[in-house]
Design an enzyme around this catalytic site. Structure first.
Site, short mmCIF file in Angstrom:
data_model
loop_
_atom_site.label_atom_id
_atom_site.label_comp_id
_atom_site.label_asym_id
_atom_site.label_seq_id
_atom_site.Cartn_x
_atom_site.Cartn_y
_atom_site.Cartn_z
NE ARG A 110 9.30 -43.42 -12.44
CZ ARG A 110 10.46 -43.57 -13.06
NH1 ARG A 110 10.52 -43.50 -14.38
NH2 ARG A 110 11.58 -43.79 -12.38
NE ARG A 144 -3.26 -2.57 2.65
CZ ARG A 144 -4.27 -3.20 2.07
NH1 ARG A 144 -4.97 -2.62 1.13
NH2 ARG A 144 -4.60 -4.42 2.44
CB SER A 145 2.15 3.31 -2.32
OG SER A 145 2.72 4.56 -2.61
CG ASP A 186 -12.88 -8.62 1.21
OD1 ASP A 186 -12.49 -9.64 1.81
OD2 ASP A 186 -12.61 -7.46 1.57
CG MET A 228 -10.36 -11.47 6.31
SD MET A 228 -8.90 -11.33 5.28
CE MET A 228 -7.61 -11.19 6.52
CD GLU A 231 -12.29 -42.00 -17.59
OE1 GLU A 231 -11.79 -42.82 -16.81
OE2 GLU A 231 -13.42 -41.51 -17.43
NE ARG A 240 -14.27 -23.42 24.47
CZ ARG A 240 -15.07 -23.89 25.42
NH1 ARG A 240 -16.26 -23.39 25.59
NH2 ARG A 240 -14.67 -24.88 26.20
CD GLN A 291 -9.74 -37.87 -11.68
OE1 GLN A 291 -9.89 -37.11 -12.61
NE2 GLN A 291 -9.30 -39.10 -11.84
P1 ADP Z 1 -6.96 -2.47 -2.43
O1 ADP Z 1 -6.39 -2.21 -3.79
O2 ADP Z 1 -6.75 -3.90 -2.03
O3 ADP Z 1 -8.38 -1.98 -2.32
P2 ADP Z 1 -6.03 -0.14 -0.95
O4 ADP Z 1 -7.37 0.47 -0.89
O5 ADP Z 1 -5.18 -0.10 0.25
O6 ADP Z 1 -6.08 -1.68 -1.37
O7 ADP Z 1 -5.24 0.53 -2.16
C1 ADP Z 1 -3.95 0.13 -2.50
C2 ADP Z 1 -3.14 1.31 -2.97
O8 ADP Z 1 -3.75 1.93 -4.12
C3 ADP Z 1 -3.04 2.43 -1.96
O9 ADP Z 1 -2.03 2.22 -1.02
C4 ADP Z 1 -2.70 3.61 -2.85
O10 ADP Z 1 -1.36 3.59 -3.23
C5 ADP Z 1 -3.53 3.32 -4.09
N1 ADP Z 1 -4.81 4.05 -4.00
C6 ADP Z 1 -5.95 3.67 -3.40
N2 ADP Z 1 -6.91 4.59 -3.54
C7 ADP Z 1 -6.37 5.62 -4.23
C8 ADP Z 1 -6.84 6.88 -4.71
N3 ADP Z 1 -8.09 7.30 -4.48
N4 ADP Z 1 -5.96 7.67 -5.41
C9 ADP Z 1 -4.72 7.26 -5.65
N5 ADP Z 1 -4.22 6.08 -5.22
C10 ADP Z 1 -5.01 5.28 -4.52
#
Ligand code: ADP
Length: 736
Positions: A643, A75-76, A153, A195, A617, A279, A651
């Site tokens: 082999r 994630r960025s 999901d 999840m 088969e 549980r 199956q």
């Molecule tokens: P997923 O793709 O599994 O839904 P995320 O929502 O964390 O996961 O998104 C993954 C990555 O995509 C983010 O970390 C970001 O880099 C980029 N991203 C998500 N939403 C946006 C956005 N609205 N604009 C730009 N980049 C985005």
């Protein structure tokens, strides 16, 4: 210069992403493109350098069976910024990449589209600031993208299934099956959290597949007082004979005030009302792990090939597309509309418009919610009367995993509507000899998860003399409607009954026919119950065979079941990454074998250490597995050994996969609904499963017309369309 395609996986990882990457790399090579992996998602695009690397044919060998993603994901936060996106564009341009396939969730795809829209402005800015040259800018005026959804999901509108969902369902059902056996021993209640932050697909479908008692979904928050209702439903199940109780809760479940319904909250509610200490099991990341299922492998493979086609044929005017599936076929939809529709569902839930949220998930989801409620409540919706009508259920043909779930759902759906239910024991011979037994709600308890057919089945098509006895049984037991579930023999039997209706008035009752056969050789229904389980057994077996051969240079000839139908060998070969598949539809010729032996020897002399051939088969009467193995051996002296492995009857065995259980559930429910309607309005139609028909059933005659009776397979076989993808991925260009 050949076009360059970038591929990345982004956001949460999902099983099957590797299959997609492998397919994109190899399809790209076949179509004359160079493919670059962008490691660690958008993070890697921003970092550039070693994060963007060319991938060749062999770089993606041996990754099909691996969970996660070998090219990494992240994630960025930086990519959400203008400067981050600018850097990503700079690095892509420097690498000559202006076609991009992103495999990720809706977040990743939203980000991708933003980059696509901003591309021309970013390129201009990069030229102005001297970070790229005007020539580079001119060579890459726009970015063409295709998205594939990797998310366990199944939360994306625009595709029936997202990559990873089926494998996650495998993990969850395995866990529920395991928990059920311990819960049953101790008469315990278990709360299992799965999840799904915004989407209840996993919880709902695995509740159905695992035969759970109660479930909480984000799209359907319970009304106040849910605690008492839950206790009541669990109590009724126990009173009707259940030994355990399983409650499934989505991690995003909440009540109508938006207060989360956690496993702990459910536990406290049970403790307060019953004194029982339930549980808790939180499945967590187990759901993302493990080897991908057969479906995730072949589906991601087929979609990957299409994504390559999309980005290579796109031009400046092309709209970014989402590549997904609809009814088992690859399907493309505009990316933006799909992402927006997906976000809208989240808004519906936040605004409390739950009906709209469920509705937006599609009719399939809504129907499954209704079916689930009916299955878990042990009280009939319709009051039972003394002279209730009688429905008999019967299996016919070879055993298929999921037959028990068909029977279980049919019995419960029938009882729910106030009918008396009878099981015909031992298939058609049981109907001939009059071996019928009344069944109750609890008689089918626990049958969701088991393989085999508790009511019995036989591969027997009645002869003329049997028909009289069958008619007598129906009359003597006063059967008003019949449900037949099975393979080729079931179809042949019901077809015969319809033809003989005039001679036997007892046959003038409504009859419904459902497909259950590992061969998947029945018309009008894409996946017969049992075929997904058999396919998974094949793929798992081949994974093991591959490992067994890893220490030496070895070719394997693997024989699958499937009789005259090539579904199992072709889809098994595709999902397991085989080099060659022999199908009964096309047979085997000597000329072809000669070519294949040459390719085999070439492949070993050029450094490969494993070569996998999968054959049905009955692919050929003459060139049997044994013959082909010997032939391969004759040419391999000193270079490799050969082999053969016949996968055999395993199956037909094994517990059904989640898909087969869900497929069985929907089919049995729709069949009973149809028989119910017919019994109420006095009609006596013969109907059979038909995926395009309203209510999923069409007149038997129409369905039978699609059968090639001589060859015992349907005239139309949808899965043959994936054959070109298999051919493309199994052979490196230039290799004959
Ligand atoms: P997923 O793709 O599994 O839904 P995320 O929502 O964390 O996961 O998104 C993954 C990555 O995509 C983010 O970390 C970001 O880099 C980029 N991203 C998500 N939403 C946006 C956005 N609205 N604009 C730009 N980049 C985005």
């Amino acid at each position: 210069m050949s076009p360059r395609i970038g591929v990345m996986t982004s956001g949460g990882d999902a099983q099957g992403m590797n299959a997609a990457v492998r397919s994109i790399v190899r399809s790209g090579i076949h179509q004359g493109a160079e493919v670059y992996a962008i490691y660690e998602g958008w993070q890697g695009a921003i970092a550039g350098g070693e994060h963007i690397r060319h991938l060749g044919w062999s770089d993606v060998s041996g990754i099909l069976n691996k969970g996660g993603t070998v090219i990494g994901t992240a994630r960025s936060a930086e990519f959400r910024t203008r400067e981050g996106q600018l850097k990503a564009v700079e690095n892509l341009v420097h690498n000559g990449i202006d076609r991009l396939i992103v495999i990720g969730g809706d977040g990743s795809l939203t980000g991708t589209r933003a980059l696509c829209l901003g591309w021309p402005a970013y390129v201009e800015e990069l030229v102005t600031t001297g970070r790229i040259t005007a020539e580079q800018a001119a060579a890459h005026p726009h970015l063409n993208i295709a998205g594939m959804v990797g998310s366990i999901d199944n939360d994306m509108v625009g595709t029936d299934m997202t990559i990873g969902t089926d494998s996650a369902m495998h993990r969850i059902t395995e866990a529920i099956d395991a928990i059920s056996s311990t819960a049953e021993s101790h008469r315990r209640t278990f709360i299992v959290e799965v999840m799904g932050r915004h989407c209840g697909y996993l919880a709902l479908m695995t509740a159905i597949a695992g035969g759970a008692d109660y479930t909480f979904l984000p799209e359907s928050p319970p009304r106040p007082g849910w605690e008492d209702r839950m206790v009541e439903v669990l109590g009724r199940g126990r009173a009707a004979g259940r030994r355990d109780s399983i409650i499934l809760v989505s991690e995003g479940a909440a009540d109508r005030e938006g207060e989360p319904i956690t496993a702990q909250r459910i536990q406290a509610a049970l403790r307060d009302r019953t004194g029982e200490e339930a549980r808790i099991t939180i499945l967590g990341h187990v759901q993302r792990g493990g080897t991908p299922s057969a479906y995730d492998r072949w589906m991601a493979t087929v979609c990957g090939a299409e994504a390559v086609r999309q980005v290579l044929s796109a031009d400046a005017q092309s709209e970014p597309m989402l590549v997904g599936v609809r009814r088992d076929m690859v399907n493309t939809t505009p990316l933006l509309a799909a992402v927006e529709a997906t976000h809208r569902i989240g808004d519906f839930v936040n605004e409390g418009d739950y009906e709209a949220a469920i509705h937006a998930r599609g009719v399939g989801f809504t129907t499954m919610v209704d079916i689930y409620r009916m299955l878990s409540e042990a009280t009939p919706t319709v009051a039972h009367s003394e002279n209730a009508k009688r429905i008999a259920v019967m299996h016919a043909g070879a055993l298929a995993p999921g037959m028990n779930q068909l029977a279980r759902v049919a019995v419960r759906a029938g009882l729910d509507r106030g009918y008396d239910l009878f099981a015909v024991k031992g298939g058609v011979p049981g109907l001939i000899s009059g071996d019928l037994q009344e069944v109750s709600w609890s008689d089918v308890e626990g049958m969701a998860s088991t393989g085999g057919a508790n009511f019995g089945t036989r591969r027997y098509v009645p002869v003329d003399a049997d028909l009289y006895m069958m008619a007598r049984t129906l009359e003597e037991h006063r059967i008003d409607a019949l449900l037949v579930m099975g393979g080729f023999h079931a179809y042949a039997t019901v077809d015969l009954m319809e033809k003989e209706r005039r001679r036997y008035p007892a046959f003038n009752i409504p009859i419904a026919l459902l497909p259950a056969s590992i061969d998947n050789n029945l018309p009008d229904w894409p996946m017969a119950v049992g075929s997904d389980t058999a396919l998974n057994t094949i793929v798992r077996s081949i994974d093991m065979i591959r490992m067994s051969a890893s220490a030496s240079k070895r070719a394997f000839v693997v024989e699958t079941m499937g009789r005259t139908c090539g579904f199992l060998p072709l889809m098994g070969a595709l999902a397991a990454g085989a080099e060659k598949a022999y199908l009964p539809e096309t047979g085997i010729t000597l000329e072809q074998l000669t070519d294949d032996v040459t390719a085999l020897v070439d492949s070993f002399t050029s450094g490969r250490s494993f070569y996998l051939t999968v054959m049905g088969e009955e692919a050929s009467k003459y060139f049997t597995g044994d013959v082909i193995t010997r032939l391969f051996e004759a040419e391999g002296a000193g270079i490799y050994s050969v082999r053969d492995a016949v996968i055999g009857h395993i199956q037909q065995g094994g517990n059904p996969t989640p898909f087969d259980r869900i497929n069985a559930t929907r089919l049995a429910y729709m069949a009973i609904s149809n028989l119910d309607r017919q019994l109420l309005n006095g009609s006596t139609d013969y109907v059979a499963a038909s995926s395009g028909a309203p209510g999923l059933l069409a007149p038997l005659r129409e369905v039978s017309a699609g059968m090639d009776w001589d060859n015992q397979r349907p005239n139309e076989q949808w899965w043959l369309k994936v054959r070109p993808v298999f051919e493309q991925l199994s052979r490196r260009p230039g290799q004959e």
